[in-house]
Design a protein around this motif. Structure first.
Motif, PDB file in Angstrom:
ATOM      1  N   VAL A  52       0.863  -1.176   0.000  1.00  0.00           N
ATOM      2  CA  VAL A  52       0.000   0.000   0.000  1.00  0.00           C
ATOM      3  C   VAL A  52       0.909   1.238   0.000  1.00  0.00           C
ATOM      4  N   PRO A  53       0.526   2.300  -0.694  1.00  0.00           N
ATOM      5  CA  PRO A  53       1.358   3.514  -0.671  1.00  0.00           C
ATOM      6  C   PRO A  53       1.683   3.936   0.758  1.00  0.00           C
ATOM      7  N   SER A  54       2.845   4.511   0.931  1.00  0.00           N
ATOM      8  CA  SER A  54       3.327   4.870   2.265  1.00  0.00           C
ATOM      9  C   SER A  54       2.474   5.962   2.904  1.00  0.00           C
ATOM     10  N   GLU A  55       2.625   6.108   4.210  1.00  0.00           N
ATOM     11  CA  GLU A  55       1.918   7.176   4.921  1.00  0.00           C
ATOM     12  C   GLU A  55       2.263   8.534   4.315  1.00  0.00           C
ATOM     13  N   ALA A  56       3.545   8.708   4.002  1.00  0.00           N
ATOM     14  CA  ALA A  56       3.976   9.998   3.456  1.00  0.00           C
ATOM     15  C   ALA A  56       3.308  10.268   2.106  1.00  0.00           C
ATOM     16  N   ALA A  57       3.260   9.236   1.259  1.00  0.00           N
ATOM     17  CA  ALA A  57       2.672   9.417  -0.074  1.00  0.00           C
ATOM     18  C   ALA A  57       1.175   9.687   0.023  1.00  0.00           C
ATOM     19  N   LEU A  58       0.488   8.946   0.888  1.00  0.00           N
ATOM     20  CA  LEU A  58      -0.950   9.141   1.041  1.00  0.00           C
ATOM     21  C   LEU A  58      -1.248  10.485   1.692  1.00  0.00           C
ATOM     22  N   SER A  59      -0.428  10.881   2.653  1.00  0.00           N
ATOM     23  CA  SER A  59      -0.609  12.172   3.319  1.00  0.00           C
ATOM     24  C   SER A  59      -0.479  13.317   2.313  1.00  0.00           C
ATOM     25  N   GLU A  60       0.523  13.204   1.429  1.00  0.00           N
ATOM     26  CA  GLU A  60       0.725  14.245   0.415  1.00  0.00           C
ATOM     27  C   GLU A  60      -0.414  14.249  -0.597  1.00  0.00           C
ATOM     28  N   HIS A  61      -0.850  13.058  -1.038  1.00  0.00           N
ATOM     29  CA  HIS A  61      -1.915  12.982  -2.041  1.00  0.00           C
ATOM     30  C   HIS A  61      -3.223  13.574  -1.529  1.00  0.00           C
ATOM     31  N   PHE A  62      -3.588  13.224  -0.293  1.00  0.00           N
ATOM     32  CA  PHE A  62      -4.879  13.664   0.239  1.00  0.00           C
ATOM     33  C   PHE A  62      -4.803  15.009   0.959  1.00  0.00           C
ATOM     34  N   GLY A  63      -3.596  15.501   1.219  1.00  0.00           N
ATOM     35  CA  GLY A  63      -3.465  16.771   1.913  1.00  0.00           C
ATOM     36  C   GLY A  63      -3.908  16.699   3.361  1.00  0.00           C
ATOM     37  N   VAL A  64      -3.560  15.599   4.038  1.00  0.00           N
ATOM     38  CA  VAL A  64      -3.953  15.410   5.434  1.00  0.00           C
ATOM     39  C   VAL A  64      -2.727  15.045   6.258  1.00  0.00           C
ATOM     40  N   ALA A  65      -2.880  15.093   7.564  1.00  0.00           N
ATOM     41  CA  ALA A  65      -1.792  14.714   8.464  1.00  0.00           C
ATOM     42  C   ALA A  65      -1.563  13.205   8.417  1.00  0.00           C
ATOM     43  N   ARG A  66      -0.372  12.786   8.765  1.00  0.00           N
ATOM     44  CA  ARG A  66      -0.054  11.361   8.763  1.00  0.00           C
ATOM     45  C   ARG A  66      -0.956  10.581   9.718  1.00  0.00           C
ATOM     46  N   MET A  67      -1.337  11.215  10.817  1.00  0.00           N
ATOM     47  CA  MET A  67      -2.207  10.536  11.782  1.00  0.00           C
ATOM     48  C   MET A  67      -3.537  10.165  11.134  1.00  0.00           C
ATOM     49  N   THR A  68      -4.042  11.010  10.255  1.00  0.00           N
ATOM     50  CA  THR A  68      -5.296  10.724   9.550  1.00  0.00           C
ATOM     51  C   THR A  68      -5.132   9.495   8.665  1.00  0.00           C
ATOM     52  N   VAL A  69      -4.006   9.438   7.957  1.00  0.00           N
ATOM     53  CA  VAL A  69      -3.724   8.274   7.117  1.00  0.00           C
ATOM     54  C   VAL A  69      -3.581   7.029   7.971  1.00  0.00           C
ATOM     55  N   ARG A  70      -2.919   7.184   9.103  1.00  0.00           N
ATOM     56  CA  ARG A  70      -2.707   6.037  10.008  1.00  0.00           C
ATOM     57  C   ARG A  70      -4.041   5.479  10.489  1.00  0.00           C
ATOM     58  N   GLN A  71      -4.992   6.369  10.781  1.00  0.00           N
ATOM     59  CA  GLN A  71      -6.324   5.923  11.202  1.00  0.00           C
ATOM     60  C   GLN A  71      -7.022   5.142  10.087  1.00  0.00           C
ATOM     61  N   ALA A  72      -6.853   5.620   8.853  1.00  0.00           N
ATOM     62  CA  ALA A  72      -7.473   4.945   7.705  1.00  0.00           C
ATOM     63  C   ALA A  72      -6.904   3.547   7.534  1.00  0.00           C
ATOM     64  N   VAL A  73      -5.588   3.427   7.621  1.00  0.00           N
ATOM     65  CA  VAL A  73      -4.940   2.127   7.465  1.00  0.00           C
ATOM     66  C   VAL A  73      -5.328   1.196   8.609  1.00  0.00           C
ATOM     67  N   GLN A  74      -5.448   1.743   9.810  1.00  0.00           N
ATOM     68  CA  GLN A  74      -5.851   0.925  10.952  1.00  0.00           C
ATOM     69  C   GLN A  74      -7.246   0.358  10.745  1.00  0.00           C
ATOM     70  N   GLU A  75      -8.124   1.123  10.116  1.00  0.00           N
ATOM     71  CA  GLU A  75      -9.472   0.630   9.843  1.00  0.00           C
ATOM     72  C   GLU A  75      -9.412  -0.570   8.892  1.00  0.00           C
ATOM     73  N   LEU A  76      -8.568  -0.490   7.883  1.00  0.00           N
ATOM     74  CA  LEU A  76      -8.423  -1.609   6.948  1.00  0.00           C
ATOM     75  C   LEU A  76      -7.758  -2.799   7.625  1.00  0.00           C
ATOM     76  N   ARG A  77      -6.822  -2.510   8.514  1.00  0.00           N
ATOM     77  CA  ARG A  77      -6.160  -3.590   9.245  1.00  0.00           C
ATOM     78  C   ARG A  77      -7.157  -4.318  10.139  1.00  0.00           C
ATOM     79  N   SER A  78      -8.043  -3.569  10.778  1.00  0.00           N
ATOM     80  CA  SER A  78      -9.032  -4.180  11.660  1.00  0.00           C
ATOM     81  C   SER A  78     -10.033  -5.033  10.894  1.00  0.00           C
ATOM     82  N   GLU A  79     -10.194  -4.740   9.601  1.00  0.00           N
ATOM     83  CA  GLU A  79     -11.081  -5.533   8.747  1.00  0.00           C
ATOM     84  C   GLU A  79     -10.363  -6.751   8.161  1.00  0.00           C
TER      85      GLU A  79
END
Length: 259
Positions: A38-65
């Motif tokens: 999956v694209p890195s936190e840095a790449a996703l953070s830059e693409h979506f214009g959000v903080a890394r913590m926001t990306v981390r929460q998104a990935v955690q949701e997928l991990r929990s699934e």
């Protein structure tokens, strides 16, 4: 090339859930394939214009699934390996036992995996009330308990505990660690208990801490439970098998008549 949209700032859904939704769709549509990073936190953070913590929460949701797994020092990957296809109408066919193969061996090999069994333990016990009722045992009757863990290409996918009336297992290899070609059912049939039918109860739940450890499950990954009872041609219950399966590892298929 992975194509991801943008966050809708006017949407009531939190940004991390929007990101999780887009990544989920990429996985389900095949844009991100099994085993792919999956694209890195840095790449996703830059693409979506959000903080890394926001990306981390998104990935955690997928991990929990159970859709992605993290590998320390390497990144996040789409959960690898397609499921083991468990075809209920074929897995206990007598021809497999005649070839010296137990059900899991057949399923794993058909799905392209190398099967393995470990953590085998054999004991004699007085069964609990639920097992005794399924086996129609009288008070004081003992069972042979066989527990084991199944692996596919070295990855734990299932645990199983079989309960066989001690009277049926006596003087057979069912009481030994190695039951021989064809497994428990081949030995039961050799002892005169020709198998005729099976019943299964299927459920789903979150694993216990011990099940998570034994099956090496990530947080949030559920398990499937299958309790099977085997009957011989005299409609005598000859085995109860309680299995716990890593849910992402299996696809269960059942056939039904139209009558």
């Amino acid at each position: 090339m992975l194509q991801l949209g943008q966050i809708d700032r006017a949407d009531d859904k939190p940004p991390y859930r929007q990101i999780a939704g887009m990544l989920r769709e990429a996985i389900n549509s095949g844009q991100l394939t099994a085993g792919e990073r999956v694209p890195s936190e840095a790449a996703l953070s830059e693409h979506f214009g959000v903080a890394r913590m926001t990306v981390r929460q998104a990935v955690q949701e997928l991990r929990s699934e159970g859709l992605v797994v993290s590998e320390h020092g390497r990144g996040v990957f789409v959960r690898p390996a397609p499921p083991i296809r468990r075809l209920a109408s074929d897995r206990f066919a007598r021809r497999h036992r005649a070839e010296g193969k137990a059900a899991f061996t057949v399923e794993a090999e058909k799905s392209g995996y190398t099967p393995q069994v470990d953590n085998i333990a054999v004991t004699r016990e007085t069964p609990n009330s639920a097992v005794a009722e399924r086996l129609r045992l009288s008070e004081g009757d003992e069972v042979v308990v066989r527990s084991r863990r199944y692996l596919a290409d070295g990855r734990p996918v299932e645990t199983a505990v079989s309960y066989i009336p001690a009277a049926f297992a006596r003087d057979t290899k069912i009481e030994q660690v190695d039951t021989g070609p064809g497994g428990i059912y081949a030995r039961l049939e050799e002892a005169g208990h020709t198998l005729a039918r099976f019943t299964e109860e299927v459920g789903a739940r979150m694993p216990t801490p011990e099940e998570r450890r034994v099956l090496q499950l990530a947080a949030g990954v559920p398990v499937l439970t299958v309790v099977r009872t085997a009957f011989d041609t005299d409609d005598v219950a000859v085995e109860v098998c309680d299995t716990v399966k890593a849910a992402p590892a299996y696809l269960l298929e059942y056939g039904f008549s139209a009558r």
